[in-house]
Each structure stands twice: as C-alpha cells, then as structure tokens.
Design a protein around this motif. Structure first.
Motif, short mmCIF file in Angstrom:
data_model
loop_
_atom_site.label_atom_id
_atom_site.label_comp_id
_atom_site.label_asym_id
_atom_site.label_seq_id
_atom_site.Cartn_x
_atom_site.Cartn_y
_atom_site.Cartn_z
N ILE A 166 0.83 -1.20 0.00
CA ILE A 166 0.00 0.00 0.00
C ILE A 166 0.87 1.25 0.00
N GLU A 167 1.97 1.21 0.75
CA GLU A 167 2.87 2.37 0.80
C GLU A 167 3.42 2.71 -0.58
N LEU A 168 3.62 1.71 -1.43
CA LEU A 168 4.13 1.95 -2.78
C LEU A 168 3.12 2.68 -3.65
N GLN A 169 1.85 2.68 -3.23
CA GLN A 169 0.79 3.32 -4.00
C GLN A 169 0.48 4.72 -3.49
N ARG A 170 1.40 5.29 -2.70
CA ARG A 170 1.21 6.63 -2.14
C ARG A 170 2.43 7.49 -2.39
N PHE A 171 2.21 8.79 -2.40
CA PHE A 171 3.33 9.73 -2.38
C PHE A 171 2.91 11.00 -1.65
N GLN A 172 3.89 11.67 -1.07
CA GLN A 172 3.63 12.87 -0.27
C GLN A 172 3.31 14.07 -1.15
N LEU A 173 2.48 14.96 -0.63
CA LEU A 173 2.18 16.21 -1.30
C LEU A 173 2.29 17.32 -0.26
N PRO A 174 3.03 18.39 -0.54
CA PRO A 174 3.20 19.46 0.45
C PRO A 174 1.87 20.11 0.82
N LYS A 175 1.78 20.55 2.06
CA LYS A 175 0.55 21.19 2.53
C LYS A 175 0.22 22.43 1.70
N GLU A 176 1.25 23.17 1.27
CA GLU A 176 1.01 24.36 0.48
C GLU A 176 0.29 24.02 -0.82
N SER A 177 0.61 22.86 -1.40
CA SER A 177 -0.04 22.44 -2.63
C SER A 177 -1.50 22.11 -2.39
N VAL A 178 -1.77 21.42 -1.26
CA VAL A 178 -3.15 21.07 -0.91
C VAL A 178 -3.97 22.34 -0.68
N GLU A 179 -3.39 23.29 0.07
CA GLU A 179 -4.08 24.55 0.34
C GLU A 179 -4.33 25.33 -0.95
N ALA A 180 -3.37 25.29 -1.86
CA ALA A 180 -3.50 26.03 -3.11
C ALA A 180 -4.63 25.46 -3.97
N MET A 181 -4.74 24.13 -4.04
CA MET A 181 -5.82 23.52 -4.82
C MET A 181 -7.18 23.79 -4.18
N ARG A 182 -7.22 23.75 -2.86
CA ARG A 182 -8.48 24.02 -2.18
C ARG A 182 -8.94 25.46 -2.42
N GLU A 183 -7.98 26.37 -2.39
CA GLU A 183 -8.31 27.78 -2.62
C GLU A 183 -8.74 28.02 -4.06
N LEU A 184 -8.09 27.33 -4.98
CA LEU A 184 -8.39 27.52 -6.40
C LEU A 184 -9.73 26.91 -6.81
N TYR A 185 -9.98 25.67 -6.36
CA TYR A 185 -11.18 24.96 -6.83
C TYR A 185 -12.34 25.03 -5.84
N GLY A 186 -12.03 25.30 -4.56
CA GLY A 186 -13.09 25.43 -3.56
C GLY A 186 -13.84 24.13 -3.34
N PRO A 187 -15.03 24.19 -2.73
CA PRO A 187 -15.85 22.99 -2.55
C PRO A 187 -16.23 22.42 -3.92
N VAL A 188 -16.15 21.10 -4.04
CA VAL A 188 -16.47 20.45 -5.31
C VAL A 188 -17.51 19.35 -5.09
N SER A 189 -18.17 18.97 -6.15
CA SER A 189 -19.17 17.90 -6.11
C SER A 189 -18.54 16.62 -6.63
N ILE A 190 -18.50 15.58 -5.80
CA ILE A 190 -17.97 14.28 -6.22
C ILE A 190 -19.12 13.50 -6.86
N ARG A 191 -18.98 13.14 -8.13
CA ARG A 191 -20.09 12.57 -8.90
C ARG A 191 -19.81 11.13 -9.32
N GLU A 192 -20.83 10.31 -9.21
CA GLU A 192 -20.70 8.89 -9.57
C GLU A 192 -20.25 8.70 -11.01
#
Length: 281
Positions: A166-192
């Motif tokens: 499972i660890e091989l199927q993951r990689f780290q992402l900096p918090k700044e990148s996560v915050e930047a995407m959240r700020e850019l795209y905001g709340p999103v709708s997850i669709r089937e």
C-alpha cells in the motif's frame, strides 16, 4: 494412472462449476438488496449507495445499538478484474453489510461491516459540514493514494508485509499544494458518473506513506475513532481523512470532478508522483 488424472480433472471442473454457481447466486442475492457498489476495484475506497457517493472518513461514526440496522450490502467493482485469483476471491468473498443509524434520516454516515469495519460519509456532507477544511487546517502531512488493486510477488509481501504494498501506491504532497488547490477549486461535487469513465482514480487525504509514522506524530501511535463510547472505540492504524479525489484521463488531471483541470506546476508535481507509483510495479 490415466484414470486418476481423469478423476482429478473431473473434480477440478466440478469445483469450478460450484464456485461459478456460488458467484451467480451471490450476485443475485446482492441485487435483491438495497445495496451499494465500490466505484473502483480497490477495496475500501469510494462507493455509491442510493445514488450518493460515500468516501472513507473516520471523522464521523456511530456505535451499533438498537438504533442501527442493516440496510443492504456493498459489492466490489469487478469491471476490470478478469484474473483467476480475483474471480476466486469473488466466489469466496464474505458479504459486507451496510449499517445505518435509524436516527440519521439523510444516511449521512454509514458503516461497512465485513472482515473489518469502516465508516463512510457522504462526500457532500464532508463539504457542507466543513470537515474537509478542518482536515487541511489541522494536519501538516498529506498524501495522494492510487485507487487500484495491484499485486506484488507473494514472497515480497510475506517478507515486507502487506502494508508495504500500500505504501508503494502513495506519495507525499506538500501542505502548500493542498491549500492552493483548495483555494483555487473550492468545494467540489464528487459525482458517480466521473468514476465510470476510462480513467485512473487517486485519493487526496491527510496521511503519510507510512501511516504508522503519521499515527505516532498525531495520535501517540494509534488513532481512535471519535464519538464512539470509550469501551467500544475502534482503533485504526490506517485512518482515513478524505480531502478530494483526482482523475487522470488522456494525460489530463482533474480535481474532484471533470470541471476542474489541474495544470502548470501543480500538474507536473502530481504527475511525477503518479509516475513513481507506476514505476514501483
């Protein structure tokens, strides 16, 4: 000798036929229930129930009591699973029940009870409750995880442990990148329907490639699901704190749904991590 070989072949064919019949009976019994279905072939990942997308989240939970009930069952997604091993697993798989709280009329939180127990929350509820912003605010470590069942040689898994795969199927992402995407795209709708396309699916969540380190850093080594009574608290060495889902199709990357294409430097960072996952297998 030839007679023994024929008998062995006959027994093998009978076993295959019985397993096939069991699989058909199981599928029919499931379809008669008000059931859910995982949206990828990765176990414990997003699933749909009554038209709503649910994701694993340990932020919301409930204890089983006289107020809980079995609503149906959830089945795995086998659309890309043609191997004999996966077919065999399907025949022998223990049914996973969908548990709900009668007081939760909106079915905002469900428990999947099978070989293990996990809590799922409607993706829309995580957004409306502010849970996603809370996860981004309270944690400093984040990962992107592939939603795909992969298989390494058994000798390696036995030597290193299943969690290593499972660890091989993951990689780290900096918090700044996560915050930047959240700020850019905001709340999103997850669709089937976005999961039904010919794409690759990844989860963005709080965590570490080695979740043991994550639990040591934030929970003194072990995460206990909140809101459960102390004596019934379930311990998690692989807690899930969902943020979003990513889709990769035809070289393009999307955040949450197909309306939010990721481009530029952010795209390059994430694609590099995805290529690292693929190279590991």
């Amino acid at each position: 000798m030839k007679k023994r070989i024929r008998i062995c072949l006959l027994v093998f064919l009978v076993i295959l036929i019985i397993c096939g019949i069991c699989a058909v009976i199981r599928d029919v019994s499931i379809s008669l229930n008000m059931d859910g279905e995982y949206l990828t072939d990765a176990y414990q990942e997003p699933f749909v129930y009554q038209g709503e997308v649910y994701v694993r989240s340990d932020l919301n939970s409930f204890p089983e009591s006289e107020e809980t009930e079995v609503l149906g069952c959830v089945r795995e997604n086998w659309q890309d699973s043609l191997s004999l091993v996966k077919w065999y697993r399907r025949c022998l798989e223990v049914q996973s029940d969908v548990i709900g709280d009668r007081r939760d009329l909106e079915r905002s939180c469900l428990k999947i009870r099978g070989a293990k127990e996990y809590f799922y929350t409607k993706a829309s509820v995580l957004e409306s409750n502010g849970d996603i912003d809370r996860v981004i605010r309270e944690f400093d470590d984040f990962i992107i995880q592939e939603c795909k069942t992969r298989s390494l040689p058994w000798e390696e898994l036995e030597a290193r442990g299943v969690e290593w795969e499972i660890e091989l199927q993951r990689f780290q992402l900096p918090k700044e990148s996560v915050e930047a995407m959240r700020e850019l795209y905001g709340p999103v709708s997850i669709r089937e329907e976005d999961f039904k396309r010919h794409n690759e699916v990844y989860l963005l969540m709080a965590g570490d490639t080695d979740m043991t380190d994550f639990c040591v850093k934030y929970f003194n080594g072990n995460y206990k699901i909140p809101e459960l009574e102390e004596e019934a608290r379930a311990e998690r060495f692989q807690p899930h704190f969902f943020i979003s889902v990513l889709f990769l199709e035809d070289g393009k990357l999307y955040y949450g749904n197909y309306e939010n294409e990721i481009t530029g430097e952010m795209y390059e960072v994430i694609i590099q991590g995805i290529e690292g996952i693929k190279a590991a297998f």
